[in-house]
Design a protein around this motif. Structure first.
Motif, PDB file in Angstrom:
ATOM      1  N   GLU A  38       8.322  -1.436  -2.584  1.00  0.00           N
ATOM      2  CA  GLU A  38       8.864  -2.932  -2.384  1.00  0.00           C
ATOM      3  C   GLU A  38       9.795  -3.504  -3.501  1.00  0.00           C
ATOM      4  O   GLU A  38      10.911  -4.265  -3.061  1.00  0.00           O
ATOM      5  CB  GLU A  38       7.776  -3.992  -1.986  1.00  0.00           C
ATOM      6  N   LEU A  39       9.261  -3.230  -4.694  1.00  0.00           N
ATOM      7  CA  LEU A  39       9.977  -3.813  -5.659  1.00  0.00           C
ATOM      8  C   LEU A  39      11.548  -2.966  -5.773  1.00  0.00           C
ATOM      9  O   LEU A  39      12.503  -3.708  -6.155  1.00  0.00           O
ATOM     10  CB  LEU A  39       9.499  -3.431  -7.278  1.00  0.00           C
ATOM     11  N   ASP A  43      15.067  -5.025  -5.415  1.00  0.00           N
ATOM     12  CA  ASP A  43      16.196  -4.643  -6.257  1.00  0.00           C
ATOM     13  C   ASP A  43      17.635  -4.261  -5.591  1.00  0.00           C
ATOM     14  O   ASP A  43      18.649  -4.468  -6.146  1.00  0.00           O
ATOM     15  CB  ASP A  43      15.885  -3.740  -7.667  1.00  0.00           C
TER      16      ASP A  43
END
Ligand SMILES: [Zn+2]
Length: 314
Positions: A38-39, A43
């Motif tokens: 998810e990160l 990004d």
């Protein structure tokens, strides 16, 4: 004017580029690839947005966003089935990214993006049947047939690096034996160079390695250019494997042009000329119908971003 964004999702960095209608990257931004699906997706969206803002553009100015990534990508389902860089399995890459980006998102394999990029803006501009091999840690491949990307059912075809070259050959990272990749990747060339050096203490390649620090894909090619007999043998054998593989692909698909990309293609004609010379003996009916031209890819690392930007069109 409508713009596109191409994102290159690599193991170490995320690169996003804004591509204009003349197929130029007019701005780009990059971030390191961190841990966590998810990160990383958040990004990717942020990297794309920053690249857009750098040239004063908003989401309204874009027709699509495309993402190229190594691994098994299913463009239809939007799933990243397996990524070797990050060890992700069955992640809904397209759907997750679409939550952050208000224009259509497309995903594809990095080697497919590279061949699209070369067709749109690089060495295969104007051609409609193109085969491209990228020589690196492995051997990536992309195929354009009649102007359309061919990647097989669920995007899992056109795996040129993993077609069998040697029956019962050396083991490949994919679990099979004797794949083209085990003989024609840069990793393979380094192994072949080291073996030849071990058997031949007199070769100039030892002095080359002392000067440059370690055996690389350049070692044999640099020393072959200087006339070192052992290096010439390594290059000859390596180019023979490559020509053998490419010859089979030409017989199957009969592209108008074959492109060689990846870091090793910087060797230019030292790499391409032996392949051009050898290719005839591996291609069906080459005495009668000749062989396609074999050229170096032109866009380098930008091919992936430009090609990703056009994933929705090809
Ligand atoms: Zn394999």
């Amino acid at each position: 004017m409508k713009y596109r964004i191409g994102i290159d999702l690599g193991g170490t960095s995320i690169k996003a580029g804004v591509v204009d209608e003349a197929h130029n990257i007019i701005s780009s931004h990059q971030k390191p690839t961190l841990e966590g699906f998810e990160l990383v997706v958040a990004d990717m969206a942020e990297t794309a947005q920053i690249a857009a803002e750098m040239v004063g553009l908003k989401w309204d100015d874009f027709s699509s966003v495309g993402v190229g990534s190594p691994g098994f990508i299913n463009p239809q389902s939007g799933l990243l089935v397996l990524s070797s860089n990050t060890n992700w399995r069955n992640k809904p890459l397209k759907q997750e990214l679409q939550k952050h980006i208000p224009v259509p998102v497309f995903i594809g394999n990095d080697a497919d993006c590279a061949v699209i990029g070369e067709m749109i803006a690089g060495a295969a501009k104007g051609y409609r049947n193109i085969l491209m091999l990228t020589l690196g840690t492995g051997v990536g491949g992309g195929l354009i047939l009649n102007g359309r990307l061919f990647s097989g059912c669920d995007g899992m075809g056109a795996e040129f690096g993993h077609t069998p070259l040697i029956s019962d050959g050396l083991p490949c990272a994919c679990g099979q034996n004797g794949c083209l990749e085990v003989y024609a990747s840069v990793t393979a060339l380094i192994r072949q160079t080291k073996e030849a050096m071990k058997e031949n203490p007199e070769t100039q390649m030892h002095a080359h390695v002392e000067k440059y620090g370690e055996v690389s894909g350049k070692t044999a090619f640099d020393c072959a250019r200087e006339g070192d007999v052992v290096a010439l043998r390594v290059v000859d054998q390596y180019c023979n494997y490559l020509a053998n593989g490419i010859g089979g692909f030409i017989t199957l698909f009969r592209p108008e042009i074959v492109l060689i990309g990846g870091g090793l293609s910087a060797a230019g004609d030292t790499l391409l000329d032996p392949i051009r010379m050898k290719i005839g003996k591996f291609v069906f009916a080459s005495n009668y119908i000749g062989t396609p031209q074999i050229e170096r890819a032109a866009l380098g690392n930008d091919a992936g971003m430009i090609g990703a930007a056009y994933l929705g069109d090809i």
